[in-house]
Design an enzyme around this catalytic site. Structure first.
Site: not given
Ligand code: IMP
Ligand code: MG
Length: 183
Positions: A51, A106, A110, A114, A166, A172
């Site tokens: 991403g 990043e 979210d 990650t 994505d 993307r």
């Molecule tokens: P986290 O671990 O929940 O913070 O999510 C981070 C990862 O989830 C990012 O690197 C994205 O790959 C994916 N992600 C989270 N939210 C979105 C979104 O709204 N659109 C696309 N990918 C997302």
């Molecule tokens: Mg993704």
């Protein structure tokens, strides 16, 4: 702007959230701020695949100080729009990171899981510092505590696509940020 896509499950719509010129202006500004904050620090930029790619490509061209660059592959999303709790990291740095200033790049933060998993992984090499820069942030979606130093835009609680992000590996390449609109 509306984009329609056909899926086996039916039709989903996306709407424009951040236009290309708006993104360009903000990324230039972020590059300037990072160049100022990291002058003399010789930072290592670590992009979180996949991403980060579009944002990172634009951001580094707006950074005017010397940098090195690495990529790490991490995933917390399988398919679809909800986060699960398992984060895997693959690859990693060829550049020794001990005593280096790391900037994690990043596309979107979210839940925060990650970046926390990546920070834990990178800390094993005893870097001098670790900060996060993300194009989009969803602070209200956090399930873990993480300090994101540089944020391009707030994405609310939207599922966003484009500019490297994505939906099941598609979109993307859209040159703007769209949000998924539920039917
Ligand atoms: P986290 O671990 O929940 O913070 O999510 C981070 C990862 O989830 C990012 O690197 C994205 O790959 C994916 N992600 C989270 N939210 C979105 C979104 O709204 N659109 C696309 N990918 C997302
Ligand atoms: Mg993704």
């Amino acid at each position: 702007m509306n984009i329609s896509k056909e899926k086996s499950t039916g039709k989903q719509k996306f709407e424009l959230l951040y236009a290309q010129d708006v993104l360009d202006r903000r990324i230039k500004e972020m590059g300037r701020i990072i160049s100022r904050d990291y002058a003399e620090k010789d930072p290592v930029i670590i992009g979180v695949l996949k991403g980060c790619v579009v944002f990172l490509a634009d951001l580094i061209r707006n950074i005017s100080i010397p940098i090195e660059m690495e990529f790490i592959l991490a995933s917390s999303y399988a398919e679809g729009h909800t986060s699960n709790n398992h984060v895997s990291t693959y690859g990693g740095a060829e550049i020794p990171l001990t005593d280096r200033h790391i900037i994690i790049v990043e596309g979107v933060v979210d839940s925060g899981q990650t970046v926390v998993a990546i920070i834990d992984h990178l800390k094993k090499q005893n870097p001098a510092s670790i900060e996060i820069v993300t194009l989009l942030d969803k602070p209200s979606c956090r399930t873990v505590d993480v300090d994101v130093k540089y944020v391009g835009f707030d994405a609310g609680e939207n599922f966003v696509i484009g500019f490297g992000l994505d939906d099941s590996q598609r979109y993307r390449n859209l040159p703007f940020i769209g949000k998924v609109v539920n039917n």
